[in-house]
Design a protein around this motif. Structure first.
Motif, PDB file in Angstrom:
ATOM      1  N   ILE A   2       3.418   8.692  -6.828  1.00  0.00           N
ATOM      2  CA  ILE A   2       2.170   8.372  -7.519  1.00  0.00           C
ATOM      3  C   ILE A   2       1.025   8.230  -6.520  1.00  0.00           C
ATOM      4  N   LEU A 119      -1.480   3.369 -14.518  1.00  0.00           N
ATOM      5  CA  LEU A 119      -0.172   3.265 -13.874  1.00  0.00           C
ATOM      6  C   LEU A 119       0.939   2.919 -14.864  1.00  0.00           C
ATOM      7  N   ARG A 122       3.858   1.294 -13.147  1.00  0.00           N
ATOM      8  CA  ARG A 122       4.449   1.987 -12.003  1.00  0.00           C
ATOM      9  C   ARG A 122       3.756   1.583 -10.691  1.00  0.00           C
ATOM     10  N   LYS A 123       4.366   1.977  -9.600  1.00  0.00           N
ATOM     11  CA  LYS A 123       3.875   1.619  -8.279  1.00  0.00           C
ATOM     12  C   LYS A 123       3.105   2.783  -7.654  1.00  0.00           C
ATOM     13  N   ASP A 125       2.326   5.035  -4.634  1.00  0.00           N
ATOM     14  CA  ASP A 125       3.006   5.412  -3.392  1.00  0.00           C
ATOM     15  C   ASP A 125       2.027   5.799  -2.287  1.00  0.00           C
ATOM     16  N   SER A 446      11.810   1.834  -1.250  1.00  0.00           N
ATOM     17  CA  SER A 446      11.344   1.933  -2.636  1.00  0.00           C
ATOM     18  C   SER A 446      10.921   0.586  -3.174  1.00  0.00           C
TER      19      SER A 446
END
Length: 448
Positions: A2, A119, A122-123, A125, A446
């Motif tokens: 992402i 998002l 979500r994270k 990146d 992660s």
């Protein structure tokens, strides 16, 4: 993986990351027409993923007035209504700043909230982008004088830092002009390093850690047919090595030259052409095309933004002299221009005002000033005697022919000149993917 793109411009940096499989969840950009270009490019990639580029081509053919952009784009949204919501949520036409001091600015907290909404838990990146660079650049500082010391663009990286601190990506890419390393006698870069260090990031400017000023990357080394020197700052929380960007560049088996970049584009006299869809290619015989030209034509039905400026007779006489000089390997100096064609008394400041992209040379740097005049970007054909079109400039920047720049021609030029070349960004993206995310030796965590 992402990605959030800050100070996105027309999407040159985004383009490379999309090609390498990254998902861009948000673009933050203050200029309206750059935002419209981003929206159109999102449409392109969305339709390509659904094997429906014919619909994109239909949009290209009918889009012939930037004032009707919403109406023209509706043919896409009628078939894919979810796409309209996607482009409106992902492209944030916002200016970082304090709304109390600047009514047109948006607080960073609000921008972060909008990014978080996309998002969906979500994270992030990777964060990419480069705050506006004019005040860092040698050209910018020369034109602005003392004002450069107080120019707020010198400090936009604080907003970049704040977004990085909030989302805590594993890595970030901060692209900028070489002047960022020397601005204010190097203090700007020192402050940038210190600020990122306080939030837990190590920032590298290249392989030479002792002398950052040596860490200049030429876009020509990353597959772009252009001498364009830039700094690629790489930030990480995991002590990763500086990526070997050159290793991942597109390598074509030919000379990087103006001829191999733009010689297949149609002949134009000043005032001829089309700001929108010029038409299908005149020459479809791939045997007569360079490898670069073949690459630029992929997934394209023809030529966009190939409209030549109108030029005064005086300028065309100067262009002829400049081309004759370029033919023998020289650059026209302002002092060589006859008095009847000279308009500036201070010849020293305008000494290099006229420059030709000679056929056999690697094209020189395309900058946003091309939106004001074309004197520094003269076409090499003495039978045309004109400056580059938007499409020719875009080719030199490695934008594919299907890349549509929205807005008036001046803003098309500005978007092209300010952009990160897509082939350069693709090499960066591939290096980040392979050396940071796919390399077992430096496998990124992660979890936080």
């Amino acid at each position: 993986m992402i990605v959030v793109d800050l100070f996105s411009g027309a999407g040159g940096l985004t383009e490379g990351f999309v090609r390498e499989g990254f998902e861009i969840v948000a673009h933050v950009e203050k200029e309206r027409w750059a935002c419209e270009t981003l929206k159109t490019r999102i449409c392109f990639h969305y339709l390509k993923s659904r094997n429906d580029l014919d619909l994109y081509y239909e949009y290209i053919r009918r889009s012939n007035d930037y004032k009707n952009i919403a109406q023209d784009r509706q043919i896409i949204f009628d078939k894919y209504p979810e796409l309209k919501e996607k482009v409106e949520s992902e492209v944030l036409n916002k200016t970082f700043g304090d709304p109390k001091e600047d009514p047109g600015a948006t607080a960073k907290e609000e921008i972060i909230r909008l990014i978080e909404k996309n998002l969906k838990g979500r994270k992030v990146d990777v964060i990419i982008g480069g705050p506006p660079c004019q005040a860092y650049s040698l050209i910018g500082r020369g034109r602005m004088g003392r004002a450069a010391r107080e120019d707020k663009r010198n400090f936009l990286f604080y907003y970049y830092r704040d977004v990085v601190e909030y989302f805590k990506p594993e890595v970030f890419i901060f692209e900028n002009v070489p002047g960022i390393l020397s601005a204010h006698n190097g203090r700007i870069f020192e402050v940038i390093r210190e600020e990122f260090d306080t939030i837990g990031y190590n920032i590298l400017s290249g392989v030479d850690e002792k002398d950052p000023r040596k860490n200049i990357v030429n876009a020509s080394d990353l597959g772009v047919y252009q001498n364009r020197k830039r700094v690629i700052l790489f930030g990480t929380r995991n002590n990763l090595k500086y990526p070997d960007f050159k290793k991942y560049a597109v390598k074509l088996n030919e000379v990087q030259s103006t001829r191999n970049a733009i010689s297949d584009l149609p002949f134009l006299q000043p005032g001829e052409g089309n700001d929108y869809f010029w038409g299908e290619y005149e020459n479809n015989d791939i045997k007569n095309l360079s490898e670069f030209q073949k690459l630029m034509r992929e997934d394209s039905i023809g030529i966009l933004h190939h409209m030549a400026r109108r030029h005064q007779d005086r300028d065309r006489r100067i262009y002829q002299r400049a081309i004759e000089k370029a033919k023998i390997g020289e650059q026209l100096k302002y002092k060589d221009i006859p008095e009847e064609d000279s308009t500036h008394r201070n010849k020293e400041d305008f000494e290099d005002r006229y420059k030709v992209h000679w056929w056999e040379d690697v094209p020189h740097t395309i900058v946003a000033h091309i939106g004001k005049d074309g004197h520094y970007n003269i076409h090499p054909d003495i039978n045309q005697l004109r400056s580059l079109t938007v499409r020719e400039a875009a080719r030199i920047q490695s934008f594919p022919d299907n890349y549509k720049f929205e807005g008036p021609r001046t803003w098309q030029y500005v978007q092209v000149g300010n952009a990160v070349p897509p082939l350069m960004s693709q090499a960066i993206a591939k290096a980040v993917k392979e050396e940071c995310f796919n390399n077992p030796k430096y496998r990124i965590r992660s979890e936080d």
